[in-house]
Motif scaffolding. Structure first.
Motif, short mmCIF file in Angstrom:
data_model
loop_
_atom_site.label_atom_id
_atom_site.label_comp_id
_atom_site.label_asym_id
_atom_site.label_seq_id
_atom_site.Cartn_x
_atom_site.Cartn_y
_atom_site.Cartn_z
N ALA A 263 20.64 35.98 26.75
CA ALA A 263 19.35 35.30 26.92
C ALA A 263 19.43 33.88 26.36
CB ALA A 263 18.24 36.09 26.24
N ASN A 264 20.04 33.72 25.20
CA ASN A 264 20.18 32.38 24.63
C ASN A 264 21.06 31.48 25.49
OD1 ASN A 264 18.50 32.64 22.39
ND2 ASN A 264 20.11 33.56 21.16
N GLY B 85 8.12 24.12 29.09
CA GLY B 85 8.32 23.87 27.67
C GLY B 85 9.67 24.32 27.14
N ILE B 86 10.58 24.71 28.03
CA ILE B 86 11.86 25.27 27.59
C ILE B 86 12.65 24.30 26.72
CG2 ILE B 86 13.34 24.60 29.55
CD1 ILE B 86 13.21 28.12 28.02
N HIS B 87 12.47 23.02 26.93
CA HIS B 87 13.21 22.03 26.14
C HIS B 87 12.82 22.05 24.66
CE1 HIS B 87 9.48 20.02 27.22
NE2 HIS B 87 9.66 19.26 26.16
N THR B 88 11.68 22.65 24.31
CA THR B 88 11.25 22.69 22.91
C THR B 88 11.69 23.97 22.20
OG1 THR B 88 9.11 23.71 23.42
CG2 THR B 88 9.20 21.29 23.45
N HIS C 88 15.74 28.28 19.58
CA HIS C 88 16.64 29.43 19.38
C HIS C 88 16.50 30.03 17.98
CE1 HIS C 88 18.82 28.65 23.17
NE2 HIS C 88 18.54 27.40 22.89
N GLN C 89 15.33 29.92 17.36
CA GLN C 89 15.12 30.48 16.03
C GLN C 89 14.33 31.78 16.08
OE1 GLN C 89 13.19 27.17 14.10
NE2 GLN C 89 15.14 26.26 13.50
N GLN D 100 18.03 24.33 29.30
CA GLN D 100 17.82 23.13 28.49
C GLN D 100 18.80 22.02 28.87
OE1 GLN D 100 18.03 25.07 24.62
NE2 GLN D 100 15.82 24.78 24.35
N ALA D 101 20.02 22.41 29.26
CA ALA D 101 21.04 21.43 29.63
C ALA D 101 20.94 21.01 31.09
CB ALA D 101 22.43 22.01 29.35
N GLY D 102 20.07 21.69 31.85
CA GLY D 102 19.95 21.38 33.26
C GLY D 102 21.10 21.94 34.09
N PHE D 103 21.77 22.95 33.56
CA PHE D 103 22.92 23.56 34.23
C PHE D 103 22.50 24.88 34.86
CE2 PHE D 103 26.57 26.48 34.02
CZ PHE D 103 27.44 25.80 34.87
N ASP D 104 22.78 25.04 36.13
CA ASP D 104 22.52 26.30 36.83
C ASP D 104 21.07 26.75 36.63
OD1 ASP D 104 23.37 28.28 38.54
OD2 ASP D 104 24.32 29.49 36.98
#
Length: 81
Positions: free
Chosen positions: A12-13, A68-71, A74-75, A20-24
């Motif tokens: 999931a992470n 909002g995924i960019h915020t 991963h905590q 967040q990286a814009g990949f896939d």
């Protein structure tokens, strides 16, 4: 990963990191929706939302998560027990 089967936390992470990286992006988001969408919809159905409204709220929830995924830091877990 089978549909409707939550990915392990590392997977999931990884999917979130891809987003967040814009990949896939499309595939990563699709996998997250398949893994968590039914749980989110069930959340609304248990609270007695009509099925159509529960579906709409589920879509809204994922649109907001995507926006909002960019915020996300991963905590915490993507899924709350």
């Amino acid at each position: 990963m089978a549909p409707n089967e939550p990915p392990n936390p590392d997977a999931a992470n990884r999917l979130v990191a891809n987003l967040q990286a814009g990949f896939d992006v499309e595939d990563s988001f699709r996998q997250l929706f398949q893994a968590y969408g039914s749980s989110v919809e069930r959340f609304f159905l248990v609270r007695r939302c009509p099925p159509q409204e529960a579906g709409d709220l589920t879509q809204d929830t994922f649109v907001n998560a995507f926006q909002g995924i960019h915020t996300y830091r991963h905590q915490s877990s993507l899924k709350t027990q």
